[in-house]
Design a protein around this motif. Structure first.
Motif, mmCIF file in Angstrom:
data_model
loop_
_atom_site.group_PDB
_atom_site.id
_atom_site.type_symbol
_atom_site.label_atom_id
_atom_site.label_comp_id
_atom_site.label_asym_id
_atom_site.label_seq_id
_atom_site.Cartn_x
_atom_site.Cartn_y
_atom_site.Cartn_z
ATOM 1 N N GLY A 84 -5.686 7.689 3.552
ATOM 2 C CA GLY A 84 -4.978 7.860 4.820
ATOM 3 C C GLY A 84 -3.466 7.901 4.622
ATOM 4 O O GLY A 84 -2.773 8.739 5.211
ATOM 5 N N VAL A 85 -2.945 6.998 3.772
ATOM 6 C CA VAL A 85 -1.501 6.955 3.539
ATOM 7 C C VAL A 85 -1.069 8.158 2.695
ATOM 8 O O VAL A 85 0.003 8.743 2.939
ATOM 9 N N HIS A 86 -1.914 8.574 1.741
ATOM 10 C CA HIS A 86 -1.596 9.752 0.922
ATOM 11 C C HIS A 86 -1.448 10.994 1.810
ATOM 12 O O HIS A 86 -0.509 11.785 1.640
ATOM 13 N N ARG A 87 -2.358 11.146 2.768
ATOM 14 C CA ARG A 87 -2.279 12.320 3.656
ATOM 15 C C ARG A 87 -0.990 12.291 4.466
ATOM 16 O O ARG A 87 -0.353 13.319 4.659
ATOM 17 N N LEU B 100 0.840 -1.205 0.000
ATOM 18 C CA LEU B 100 0.000 0.000 0.000
ATOM 19 C C LEU B 100 0.876 1.257 0.000
ATOM 20 O O LEU B 100 0.667 2.181 -0.797
ATOM 21 N N THR B 101 1.864 1.259 0.886
ATOM 22 C CA THR B 101 2.721 2.443 1.007
ATOM 23 C C THR B 101 3.521 2.666 -0.278
ATOM 24 O O THR B 101 3.633 3.809 -0.751
ATOM 25 N N SER B 102 4.047 1.589 -0.873
ATOM 26 C CA SER B 102 4.801 1.731 -2.136
ATOM 27 C C SER B 102 3.926 2.301 -3.234
ATOM 28 O O SER B 102 4.347 3.197 -3.972
ATOM 29 N N ALA B 103 2.712 1.777 -3.335
ATOM 30 C CA ALA B 103 1.815 2.227 -4.404
ATOM 31 C C ALA B 103 1.452 3.699 -4.222
ATOM 32 O O ALA B 103 1.423 4.469 -5.195
ATOM 33 N N VAL B 104 1.179 4.094 -2.980
ATOM 34 C CA VAL B 104 0.783 5.489 -2.752
ATOM 35 C C VAL B 104 2.002 6.406 -2.912
ATOM 36 O O VAL B 104 1.884 7.516 -3.442
ATOM 37 N N ARG B 105 3.160 5.915 -2.499
ATOM 38 C CA ARG B 105 4.371 6.747 -2.665
ATOM 39 C C ARG B 105 4.638 7.002 -4.144
ATOM 40 O O ARG B 105 4.951 8.134 -4.543
#
Ligand SMILES: [Zn+2]
Length: 284
Positions: A277-280, A235-240
């Motif tokens: 949430g991760v984008h923010r 999730l974090t990789s994709a949003v990053r």
């Protein structure tokens, strides 16, 4: 694999006397020797029976706490409550200690929580959510009737006061809200502490549990936590990547998909919110 035994299902008489929306199904499952998961609707509590009394992890709320007390009296007749542990300060998991004790006919019991749980509970000033009488900062170990209970603080995760109980003689841990079994994080991850959250999830694997009961959904094992770690990494990789490409939060929520997790609980409803949430966090 420990065989799960359904100890009691929702009473058929009650089920047929209430309209569907008013049903309050509950279920008590012996997860390991003398350790029970109590499910009330979508919330789980845990309790441990010993020769000197019962330790309750999360009374949930007033109504389920009354039912939980009756379930404890059914599986451990005459056993007093030796202690009540709050996983964290959120009212939907740690309200109802007084109702639990009152139903058991008991005046008081020690209530244990993380020290950071005191302020939010005090601010709420809800008589149904009494303050802890014992607090811990990092770790607390106690014995009841020959059984050891460890309480681990893994740092801020979901809230800054989440503790993970662990019962070594059966290898059972209890983790609430910040992890679950093949399920998305809750909505847009409100109250999540980034990046500390990742350390807390990884920190679970430092505890030598075999079975892990969650605040919501079915119990899991060590592989369940490995999958949670993989999900939050992906999730974090994709949003990053999206943030690096200049995508807005709305674009990211609309366009990012992780097909590998499409079968997980709440994927359709909560995955786009997890992305938000991760984008923010990454855009701060
Ligand atoms: Zn919570």
């Amino acid at each position: 694999m420990i065989r799960l035994r359904i100890a009691m299902l929702f009473s058929v008489a009650l089920a047929t006397s209430l309209p569907l929306a008013a049903q309050a199904p509950y279920e008590t499952t012996e997860i390991a020797d003398g350790v029970y998961q109590f499910r009330w609707q979508n919330h789980n509590a845990l309790f441990m029976v010993s020769d000197e009394g019962v330790v309750v992890f999360d009374p949930i709320e007033v109504e389920p706490a009354g039912r939980l007390a009756r379930e404890i009296m059914r599986v451990a007749p005459g056993a007093p409550i030796a202690a009540i542990v709050y996983s964290h300060s959120d009212a939907d998991h740690s309200t109802g200690a007084s109702a639990l004790l009152e139903t058991m006919g008991q005046a008081s019991a020690p209530i244990i929580a993380h020290e950071n749980a005191v302020a939010p509970i005090r601010a709420r000033a809800n008589p149904d959510q009494p303050l802890p009488t014992v607090t811990l900062a990092e770790r607390l170990t106690f014995r009841i009737g020959g059984r050891e209970v460890q309480l681990h603080y893994l740092g801020p995760s979901h809230s800054d006061n989440m503790i993970v109980p662990f019962i070594p003689d059966v290898g059972v841990a209890f983790a609430v809200d910040f992890v679950a079994n093949d399920r998305m994080g809750f909505q847009d991850l409100p109250g999540w502490y980034f990046p500390d959250f990742f350390d807390a999830v990884a920190g679970l694997l430092q505890i030598p549990f075999e079975t892990i009961v969650f605040g919501h959904g079915p119990a899991g094992d060590r592989a369940t936590i490995q999958r949670q770690i993989a999900y939050y990494d992906d999730l974090t990789s994709a949003v990053r990547d999206a943030v690096d490409r200049g995508w807005s939060e709305d674009q990211a929520a609309a366009q990012i998909r992780l097909a590998a997790y499409a079968t997980w609980n709440q994927y359709e409803a909560w995955f786009p919110l997890n992305v938000r949430g991760v984008h923010r966090w990454l855009s701060r």
